[in-house]
Write a protein that holds these residues in place. Structure first.
Motif, short mmCIF file in Angstrom:
data_model
loop_
_atom_site.label_atom_id
_atom_site.label_comp_id
_atom_site.label_asym_id
_atom_site.label_seq_id
_atom_site.Cartn_x
_atom_site.Cartn_y
_atom_site.Cartn_z
N ASP A 64 0.71 -1.25 -0.01
CA ASP A 64 -0.08 -0.02 0.13
C ASP A 64 0.92 1.10 0.08
O ASP A 64 1.82 1.29 0.81
CB ASP A 64 -0.85 0.19 1.04
N GLU A 125 -5.46 4.27 2.58
CA GLU A 125 -5.82 3.31 1.48
C GLU A 125 -4.59 3.43 0.57
O GLU A 125 -4.12 4.67 0.24
CB GLU A 125 -7.02 3.68 1.13
N HIS A 126 -4.39 2.34 -0.26
CA HIS A 126 -3.38 2.43 -1.19
C HIS A 126 -4.00 3.49 -2.41
O HIS A 126 -4.82 3.50 -2.82
CB HIS A 126 -3.51 1.09 -2.15
#
Length: 236
Positions: A64, A125-126
């Motif tokens: 990520d 979040e990625h």
């Protein structure tokens, strides 16, 4: 950009699962204000956008990658002179009104940046891009703080309209171009930027778990350190 790509690739190959990139809030405004040319004719924000992209691509599916789009940062780091020294040098070396444009910028403390990095690893979040902001800082307020730090009257700071300042920035850009010097952000575009309120939504801080902090106090502390530690006595 290439160093970022290499580090991200090595991190992924080494089994790192969370990768936080320290980016720039100029990338945010490149997306929101296309008329500034930050995605086209200005190398610094354009490169920052590319840096984000290559890091995310290197991590895709295995690691990520989150980017902190960092604004003005205040605080001190051992054995490192704050870059804000140059603003003190400018106001200390002039007399009369100290002109600024009428915009403002997001700003944070070094403590908040550290919290943002941890928060990005824990809650990010990625491909998440996070423009953080702890305090809406006007250029007028910052100029007043710089003047006070060097012993000048803060009231010497004067807001000047963009249309009055712009010809000077354009002339300086022409001189740079003639000398073969390229700025990361063209000077007229920088002036247009500083005439706007480049402040992002502070709600992002809650997403990352960033705690409130006293940014004005951090600014004064940073400027005072610079004044109390002249270059000739510190070596840096």
């Amino acid at each position: 950009m290439l160093p970022t790509q290499r580090v991200a690739r090595l991190a992924r190959q080494s089994g790192v699962q969370k990768f936080v990139l320290y980016g720039s809030y100029t990338a945010q405004w490149a997306e929101e204000w296309p008329d500034l040319g930050y995605r086209t004719r200005n190398g610094y924000p354009r490169t920052r956008l590319m840096q984000e992209e290559v890091a995310c691509l290197e991590g895709a599916g295995e690691m990520d990658v989150m980017t902190l789009r960092l604004p003005y940062i205040f605080g001190t780091v051992p054995n490192q002179r704050p870059l804000w020294q140059m603003f003190l040098d400018m106001v200390a070396g002039q007399e009369g009104p100290a002109a600024v444009l009428g915009g403002s910028t997001s700003s944070v403390t070094v403590r908040q940046v550290a919290q943002a990095a941890v928060g990005a690893m824990e809650h990010g979040e990625h491909e998440g891009r996070y423009p953080i902001n702890g305090y809406d800082l006007s250029y007028l307020e910052f100029q007043q703080m710089c003047l006070a730090a060097v012993g000048r009257d803060p009231q010497d700071a004067v807001v000047v309209p963009l249309e009055v300042m712009l010809p000077g920035y354009e002339a300086a850009q022409e001189q740079s171009t003639a000398a073969g010097v390229e700025h990361g952000i063209h000077l007229p575009d920088s002036a247009r930027f500083q005439a706007r309120d480049a402040v992002s939504d502070p709600a992002v801080c809650a997403v990352l778990g960033i705690e409130p902090d006293d940014v004005p106090a951090a600014i004064r502390e940073t400027l005072t350190w610079c004044v109390d530690h002249p270059r000739e006595t510190t070596g840096y």
